[in-house]
Design a protein around this motif. Structure first.
Motif, PDB file in Angstrom:
ATOM      1  N   SER A  46       0.840  -1.185   0.000  1.00  0.00           N
ATOM      2  CA  SER A  46       0.000   0.000   0.000  1.00  0.00           C
ATOM      3  C   SER A  46       0.883   1.246   0.000  1.00  0.00           C
ATOM      4  O   SER A  46       2.062   1.191   0.358  1.00  0.00           O
ATOM      5  N   SER A  50      -2.373   5.263   3.210  1.00  0.00           N
ATOM      6  CA  SER A  50      -2.982   3.977   3.564  1.00  0.00           C
ATOM      7  C   SER A  50      -2.363   3.423   4.845  1.00  0.00           C
ATOM      8  O   SER A  50      -1.455   4.021   5.426  1.00  0.00           O
ATOM      9  N   SER A 110      -8.642  -4.395  -1.814  1.00  0.00           N
ATOM     10  CA  SER A 110      -8.276  -3.227  -1.025  1.00  0.00           C
ATOM     11  C   SER A 110      -9.240  -2.076  -1.320  1.00  0.00           C
ATOM     12  O   SER A 110      -9.841  -2.009  -2.394  1.00  0.00           O
ATOM     13  N   VAL A 152      -9.562  -4.617   4.886  1.00  0.00           N
ATOM     14  CA  VAL A 152      -8.540  -3.998   4.011  1.00  0.00           C
ATOM     15  C   VAL A 152      -9.037  -2.685   3.414  1.00  0.00           C
ATOM     16  O   VAL A 152      -8.525  -2.217   2.397  1.00  0.00           O
ATOM     17  N   GLU A 208      -6.335  -0.159   3.121  1.00  0.00           N
ATOM     18  CA  GLU A 208      -5.206  -0.525   2.255  1.00  0.00           C
ATOM     19  C   GLU A 208      -5.527  -0.164   0.801  1.00  0.00           C
ATOM     20  O   GLU A 208      -6.700  -0.077   0.413  1.00  0.00           O
ATOM     21  N   TYR A 251      -3.230  -1.665  -1.663  1.00  0.00           N
ATOM     22  CA  TYR A 251      -2.310  -2.527  -2.404  1.00  0.00           C
ATOM     23  C   TYR A 251      -3.030  -3.250  -3.555  1.00  0.00           C
ATOM     24  O   TYR A 251      -4.253  -3.257  -3.658  1.00  0.00           O
TER      25      TYR A 251
END
Length: 273
Positions: free
Chosen positions: A100, A104, A148, A154, A157, A159
């Motif tokens: 990430s 984030s 994500s 998540v 995040e 990523y």
């Protein structure tokens, strides 16, 4: 507004009611192609058959190099069309998408290493001309089948999302991990093609939206590795022939694979636009 993972299972790609218009268009193209006896099956040519004229040969070449099939971006694109927009964030232009970035939570996606190379070519030229200076936004689920920015656990995040500009060969390469198989979908990667890097980072003027599919043998080997146990069960419940995206044809979206689950895989796909 974030969805629970259980909702993803049932709502992923928003179901047939969302995907049907796209699938109907693709089926109509195939029906018309069949009626005219001109195949739309990829960037190949029949060297053993003499063309009756240069014009007919040129027409066949164009037909055989059909544009990559259009698919839904699904409910988790992160391109601003469904909530969050990662494309306007500083740092989204990158080749390594395993981590990430920006504001984030800073997590890293775990899993079997995967390098993805897409070669973007001009369909009108018979797939012979690379599309230099175009851009590709690529995203996919993590090892647990979560996206994500959207999935429970998540949402902080970003990523497994990134943008790259195509080089002189029309290529972009991303370092990632092999995605998990979640219930209801065959393992896949989403991508959008833009005319330029500026268009991509402004999240405007998408030229093509499609998905990459993985061969079954590669999926089975990866899912025998640690961390992918749920993917084994989910893969048994679906096939390329029953998946609601790939069931009407996946030949031009099936990645060529090299490598192993222990050493990591490379996936390559030609993307005519």
């Amino acid at each position: 507004m974030h969805r629970h993972h259980d909702d993803e299972v049932h709502e992923h790609d928003r179901g047939l009611s969302y995907d049907l218009p796209v699938l109907a268009r693709r089926r109509m193209i195939r029906l018309l192609a069949g009626a005219s006896l001109v195949p739309l099956v990829g960037c190949t040519s029949d060297e053993g058959t003499s063309a009756s004229s240069s014009s007919s040969s040129s027409s066949a070449s164009s037909a055989e190099c059909a544009t990559i099939p259009s698919e839904t971006a699904g409910p988790y694109p992160g391109d601003g069309s469904n909530g969050v927009n990662v494309l306007k964030e500083s740092g989204v232009v990158r080749s390594d998408i395993t981590k990430s970035f920006g504001d984030s939570a800073g997590g890293t996606a775990e899993g079997v290493p995967l390098t993805v190379t897409l070669t973007v070519v001009d369909a009108a030229s018979g797939c012979g001309t690379p599309k230099k200076g175009a851009a590709v936004y690529l995203w996919h689920a993590d090892r647990d089948g979560k996206y994500s920015l959207y999935s429970d656990g998540v949402t902080d995040e970003n990523y497994l999302r990134g943008v790259q500009e195509t080089d002189d060969k029309g290529q972009v390469t991303f370092k990632s991990v092999f995605p998990g198989c979640y219930d209801g979908r065959w393992p896949h990667i989403h991508f959008e093609v833009y005319g330029s890097l500026a268009d991509a980072t402004a999240a405007t003027s998408i030229t093509n939206t499609s998905q990459l599919a993985f061969p079954k043998d590669s999926c089975e080997e990866v899912y025998a590795a640690e961390g992918y146990s749920q993917s084994v069960t989910n893969l048994d419940r679906v096939s390329l022939e029953t998946d609601n995206i790939f069931s009407d044809g996946y030949g031009r979206q099936l990645a060529a694979m090299k490598g192993s689950a222990t050493e990591g895989y490379t996936a390559t796909l030609t993307v005519p636009v």
